[in-house]
Design a protein around this motif. Sequence first.
Motif, PDB file in Angstrom:
ATOM      1  N   SER A 142      33.516  -6.288  20.232  1.00  0.00           N
ATOM      2  CA  SER A 142      33.668  -5.528  21.463  1.00  0.00           C
ATOM      3  C   SER A 142      34.428  -4.237  21.186  1.00  0.00           C
ATOM      4  N   GLY A 143      33.773  -3.088  21.406  1.00  0.00           N
ATOM      5  CA  GLY A 143      34.449  -1.805  21.274  1.00  0.00           C
ATOM      6  C   GLY A 143      35.135  -1.647  19.939  1.00  0.00           C
ATOM      7  N   GLY A 144      36.462  -1.482  19.980  1.00  0.00           N
ATOM      8  CA  GLY A 144      37.233  -1.291  18.758  1.00  0.00           C
ATOM      9  C   GLY A 144      37.664  -2.587  18.100  1.00  0.00           C
ATOM     10  N   HIS A 145      37.055  -3.711  18.483  1.00  0.00           N
ATOM     11  CA  HIS A 145      37.455  -5.011  17.953  1.00  0.00           C
ATOM     12  C   HIS A 145      36.284  -5.701  17.255  1.00  0.00           C
ATOM     13  N   THR A 146      36.526  -6.155  16.035  1.00  0.00           N
ATOM     14  CA  THR A 146      35.598  -7.057  15.350  1.00  0.00           C
ATOM     15  C   THR A 146      36.453  -8.159  14.746  1.00  0.00           C
ATOM     16  N   GLN A 147      36.296  -9.377  15.261  1.00  0.00           N
ATOM     17  CA  GLN A 147      37.145 -10.492  14.850  1.00  0.00           C
ATOM     18  C   GLN A 147      36.332 -11.773  14.763  1.00  0.00           C
ATOM     19  N   LEU A 148      36.739 -12.631  13.859  1.00  0.00           N
ATOM     20  CA  LEU A 148      36.242 -13.998  13.816  1.00  0.00           C
ATOM     21  C   LEU A 148      37.394 -14.910  14.203  1.00  0.00           C
ATOM     22  N   MET A 149      37.151 -15.784  15.175  1.00  0.00           N
ATOM     23  CA  MET A 149      38.182 -16.672  15.674  1.00  0.00           C
ATOM     24  C   MET A 149      37.705 -18.114  15.605  1.00  0.00           C
ATOM     25  N   ILE A 164      39.753  -4.174   9.172  1.00  0.00           N
ATOM     26  CA  ILE A 164      40.956  -3.492   8.673  1.00  0.00           C
ATOM     27  C   ILE A 164      40.893  -2.003   8.968  1.00  0.00           C
ATOM     28  N   ASP A 165      39.790  -1.529   9.506  1.00  0.00           N
ATOM     29  CA  ASP A 165      39.672  -0.112   9.899  1.00  0.00           C
ATOM     30  C   ASP A 165      38.704  -0.019  11.078  1.00  0.00           C
ATOM     31  N   ASP A 166      37.567   0.629  10.904  1.00  0.00           N
ATOM     32  CA  ASP A 166      36.608   0.745  12.002  1.00  0.00           C
ATOM     33  C   ASP A 166      35.983  -0.612  12.325  1.00  0.00           C
ATOM     34  N   ALA A 167      35.755  -0.840  13.619  1.00  0.00           N
ATOM     35  CA  ALA A 167      35.055  -2.041  14.063  1.00  0.00           C
ATOM     36  C   ALA A 167      33.551  -1.800  14.018  1.00  0.00           C
ATOM     37  N   PHE A 201      17.255   3.382   2.885  1.00  0.00           N
ATOM     38  CA  PHE A 201      18.456   3.911   2.222  1.00  0.00           C
ATOM     39  C   PHE A 201      19.367   2.749   1.833  1.00  0.00           C
ATOM     40  N   LYS A 202      19.915   2.842   0.658  1.00  0.00           N
ATOM     41  CA  LYS A 202      20.823   1.808   0.175  1.00  0.00           C
ATOM     42  C   LYS A 202      22.245   2.165   0.601  1.00  0.00           C
ATOM     43  N   LEU A 203      22.693   1.538   1.673  1.00  0.00           N
ATOM     44  CA  LEU A 203      24.029   1.805   2.204  1.00  0.00           C
ATOM     45  C   LEU A 203      24.964   0.646   1.866  1.00  0.00           C
ATOM     46  N   PRO A 204      26.257   0.917   1.752  1.00  0.00           N
ATOM     47  CA  PRO A 204      27.213  -0.131   1.364  1.00  0.00           C
ATOM     48  C   PRO A 204      27.393  -1.190   2.444  1.00  0.00           C
ATOM     49  N   ARG A 205      27.725  -2.398   1.996  1.00  0.00           N
ATOM     50  CA  ARG A 205      28.121  -3.505   2.880  1.00  0.00           C
ATOM     51  C   ARG A 205      29.584  -3.808   2.573  1.00  0.00           C
ATOM     52  N   PRO A 206      30.527  -3.057   3.149  1.00  0.00           N
ATOM     53  CA  PRO A 206      31.945  -3.203   2.779  1.00  0.00           C
ATOM     54  C   PRO A 206      32.479  -4.615   2.986  1.00  0.00           C
ATOM     55  N   LEU A 207      33.228  -5.088   1.999  1.00  0.00           N
ATOM     56  CA  LEU A 207      33.906  -6.398   2.004  1.00  0.00           C
ATOM     57  C   LEU A 207      32.944  -7.577   2.091  1.00  0.00           C
ATOM     58  N   LEU A 208      31.660  -7.353   1.854  1.00  0.00           N
ATOM     59  CA  LEU A 208      30.700  -8.442   1.967  1.00  0.00           C
ATOM     60  C   LEU A 208      31.021  -9.576   0.998  1.00  0.00           C
ATOM     61  N   HIS A 209      31.515  -9.224  -0.185  1.00  0.00           N
ATOM     62  CA  HIS A 209      31.823 -10.236  -1.199  1.00  0.00           C
ATOM     63  C   HIS A 209      33.326 -10.302  -1.481  1.00  0.00           C
ATOM     64  N   SER A 210      34.132 -10.030  -0.459  1.00  0.00           N
ATOM     65  CA  SER A 210      35.584  -9.982  -0.640  1.00  0.00           C
ATOM     66  C   SER A 210      36.202 -11.370  -0.783  1.00  0.00           C
ATOM     67  N   GLY A 211      35.477 -12.400  -0.355  1.00  0.00           N
ATOM     68  CA  GLY A 211      36.016 -13.753  -0.432  1.00  0.00           C
ATOM     69  C   GLY A 211      36.823 -14.149   0.784  1.00  0.00           C
ATOM     70  N   LEU A 213      37.481 -13.256   5.301  1.00  0.00           N
ATOM     71  CA  LEU A 213      36.684 -13.070   6.513  1.00  0.00           C
ATOM     72  C   LEU A 213      37.010 -11.765   7.233  1.00  0.00           C
ATOM     73  N   ASP A 214      37.619 -10.827   6.494  1.00  0.00           N
ATOM     74  CA  ASP A 214      37.927  -9.523   7.079  1.00  0.00           C
ATOM     75  C   ASP A 214      36.713  -8.593   7.002  1.00  0.00           C
ATOM     76  N   PHE A 215      36.751  -7.551   7.825  1.00  0.00           N
ATOM     77  CA  PHE A 215      35.671  -6.579   7.904  1.00  0.00           C
ATOM     78  C   PHE A 215      36.208  -5.177   7.611  1.00  0.00           C
ATOM     79  N   SER A 216      35.322  -4.294   7.213  1.00  0.00           N
ATOM     80  CA  SER A 216      35.645  -2.880   7.043  1.00  0.00           C
ATOM     81  C   SER A 216      34.354  -2.089   7.198  1.00  0.00           C
ATOM     82  N   PHE A 217      34.346  -1.135   8.142  1.00  0.00           N
ATOM     83  CA  PHE A 217      33.132  -0.354   8.365  1.00  0.00           C
ATOM     84  C   PHE A 217      33.345   1.149   8.197  1.00  0.00           C
TER      85      PHE A 217
END
Length: 345
Positions: A142-149, A164-167, A201-211, A213-217
């Motif tokens: 929602s808006g500026g929030h991306t969370q897993l609960m 950790i930055d953009d939602a 286009f090959k665009l990045p999937r940030p933190l996809l393999h970070s291990g 459950l955080d996000f970064s866009f």
Amino acid sequence: MSLLILGIESSCDETGVALVESSGDAVPRLVAHALHSQIEMHQAYGGVVPELASRDHIRRVLPLTEAVLTESGRSLRDVDVVAFTRGPGLAGALLVGAGVACALGASLGKPVLGVHHLEGHLLSPFLSADPPEFPFVALLVSGGHTQLMRVDSVGHYELLGETIDDAAGEAFDKSAKLLGLGYPGGPALSRLAQQGDPAAFKLPRPLLHSGDLDFSFAGLKTAVLTQAKKLGEHLEERKADLAASTQAAIVEVLVKKTLKALQETGLRRVVVAGGVGANRLLREQLDAACARQHVRVHYPELHLCTDNGAMIAMAAAMRLQAGRQQASTEYAFDVKPRWPLDALE
């Protein structure tokens, strides 16, 4: 005992009013709701102007309340509790809803209850024809929030991961702005993406393999800007492909992180809530991935994905029903523009 709850939402650029009825242990039901969106007003500025938003809420909230009461065949005297969005959101906008709710409560001699906006989104799938059951994993976008609960019951929420930055919503909106798609950008980008090639286009999937459950866009937005500059005068003819590739990157991260949350918690049910939850590609890919793992997925009705009064009244009803909060006849109020969901009592 039956309770009729009037809910008022005014956290950003939508004014929402609704009536929800709660009876015993049954899932509360939506009686009537009305919504006014400020999209047209803010389009000229390319985004939400807080002062204009607040003034528009003042103009809209009472006529919407009258419309809801007329539709339901009820009167203000029938209302048992007045609920309002206390936060998070724009301070001035929140103050409008809180002020009106507390004034109504005081004039009627009825208690009021401040609701967490994100809890409203989180519980909004209970308004659907196929409500979920606890416990479940919630993807809140929602808006500026991306969370897993992890959600065990009303008021019992464990944060599993967040941006950790953009939602995700910001990634949609900012990428759309880079492509010259105007406001609101997310829905415009999604519509354009239907005409493009998501693999162009090959665009990045940030933190996809970070291990975790955080996000970064934020990095994705930068990659879209870089690609748009590379295309230069050819951007217009490739715009749909870039939109489709951007959407595909965002959705892949959301889906895979949600699946990882299910694996880590061992839960077999997912709730998706918030404006991005209306995205068609997200629904298609998450439904398909969860079906393969025999996991149930629940969404709000499409017209209740954006901010609305129904979710505020529903959250208030469910908190009262669960004994998590008491409505109050103390009509002095405050708002919480910043209010983490996991800090909710």
